[in-house]
Design a protein around this motif. Sequence first.
Motif, short mmCIF file in Angstrom:
data_model
loop_
_atom_site.label_atom_id
_atom_site.label_comp_id
_atom_site.label_asym_id
_atom_site.label_seq_id
_atom_site.Cartn_x
_atom_site.Cartn_y
_atom_site.Cartn_z
N UNK A 1 -72.64 -5.98 -5.98
CA UNK A 1 -73.50 -6.87 -6.75
C UNK A 1 -74.32 -6.13 -7.80
N UNK A 2 -74.36 -4.79 -7.73
CA UNK A 2 -75.07 -4.00 -8.73
C UNK A 2 -74.14 -3.58 -9.86
N UNK A 3 -72.95 -4.16 -9.90
CA UNK A 3 -71.95 -3.82 -10.91
C UNK A 3 -72.48 -4.07 -12.32
N UNK A 4 -72.32 -3.07 -13.19
CA UNK A 4 -72.68 -3.18 -14.60
C UNK A 4 -71.48 -2.76 -15.43
N UNK A 5 -70.87 -3.69 -16.14
CA UNK A 5 -69.66 -3.41 -16.93
C UNK A 5 -69.96 -2.38 -18.01
N UNK A 6 -69.06 -1.39 -18.15
CA UNK A 6 -69.19 -0.42 -19.23
C UNK A 6 -69.11 -1.15 -20.56
N UNK A 7 -69.82 -0.67 -21.53
CA UNK A 7 -69.81 -1.31 -22.84
C UNK A 7 -68.44 -1.24 -23.49
N UNK A 8 -67.70 -0.14 -23.26
CA UNK A 8 -66.38 0.05 -23.84
C UNK A 8 -65.45 0.59 -22.77
N UNK A 9 -64.31 -0.06 -22.60
CA UNK A 9 -63.31 0.42 -21.66
C UNK A 9 -62.39 1.40 -22.37
N UNK A 10 -61.85 2.36 -21.64
CA UNK A 10 -60.90 3.31 -22.23
C UNK A 10 -59.61 2.59 -22.56
N UNK A 11 -59.11 2.82 -23.74
CA UNK A 11 -57.82 2.28 -24.14
C UNK A 11 -57.00 3.44 -24.67
N UNK A 12 -56.44 4.21 -23.76
CA UNK A 12 -55.72 5.41 -24.18
C UNK A 12 -54.21 5.25 -24.00
N UNK A 13 -53.69 4.10 -24.38
CA UNK A 13 -52.25 3.86 -24.28
C UNK A 13 -51.55 4.55 -25.44
N UNK A 14 -50.72 5.52 -25.14
CA UNK A 14 -49.89 6.18 -26.13
C UNK A 14 -48.80 6.97 -25.42
N UNK A 15 -47.96 7.64 -26.16
CA UNK A 15 -46.82 8.36 -25.56
C UNK A 15 -47.25 9.30 -24.44
N UNK A 16 -48.35 10.01 -24.61
CA UNK A 16 -48.78 10.99 -23.63
C UNK A 16 -49.14 10.33 -22.30
N UNK A 17 -49.62 9.09 -22.30
CA UNK A 17 -49.99 8.40 -21.07
C UNK A 17 -48.86 7.51 -20.55
N UNK A 18 -47.70 7.63 -21.14
CA UNK A 18 -46.53 6.84 -20.71
C UNK A 18 -45.70 7.64 -19.71
N UNK A 19 -45.29 7.00 -18.63
CA UNK A 19 -44.50 7.70 -17.62
C UNK A 19 -43.10 8.06 -18.12
N UNK A 20 -42.68 7.46 -19.23
CA UNK A 20 -41.36 7.76 -19.79
C UNK A 20 -41.39 8.91 -20.82
N UNK A 21 -42.58 9.36 -21.19
CA UNK A 21 -42.72 10.41 -22.20
C UNK A 21 -41.97 11.67 -21.80
N UNK A 22 -41.13 12.16 -22.69
CA UNK A 22 -40.31 13.35 -22.50
C UNK A 22 -39.37 13.26 -21.29
N UNK A 23 -38.97 12.03 -20.94
CA UNK A 23 -38.00 11.85 -19.86
C UNK A 23 -36.73 11.24 -20.44
N UNK A 24 -35.70 11.18 -19.64
CA UNK A 24 -34.40 10.68 -20.12
C UNK A 24 -34.40 9.19 -20.43
N UNK A 25 -35.36 8.43 -19.89
CA UNK A 25 -35.39 7.00 -20.18
C UNK A 25 -36.40 6.60 -21.26
N UNK A 26 -36.87 7.57 -22.04
CA UNK A 26 -37.74 7.27 -23.18
C UNK A 26 -36.93 6.49 -24.22
N UNK A 27 -37.47 5.38 -24.68
CA UNK A 27 -36.76 4.52 -25.64
C UNK A 27 -36.65 5.15 -27.03
N UNK A 28 -37.58 6.03 -27.38
CA UNK A 28 -37.59 6.65 -28.72
C UNK A 28 -37.84 8.15 -28.63
N UNK A 29 -36.95 8.90 -28.01
CA UNK A 29 -37.22 10.33 -27.79
C UNK A 29 -37.41 11.15 -29.06
N UNK A 30 -36.81 10.76 -30.17
CA UNK A 30 -36.96 11.51 -31.42
C UNK A 30 -38.29 11.23 -32.11
#
Length: 82
Positions: free
Chosen positions: A35-64
Amino acid sequence: MAIRLGNSCENCENLMQNDTCKVHGVKVSSSYTCDSFEMKAVLKDNRNCVTCMRYESSDCANPQKAAPGMLCSHWAPQNARA
């Protein structure tokens, strides 16, 4: 029981870097909330290739083209939880 979007310790401004609540002084995880929860003003939005589980793997859709800071429609989070 109410369902609240993003209402967990992970999104609370009272969460310290060592996963300790500065209000209650206990170790917490993303499944906790209170009940003491206070929402952070800004949530992290770090979605990019580095945070993708497919990055540098064989199932990456755009390896080049995949690079830090880029994002495609096939992005898959590294730390997905259900």
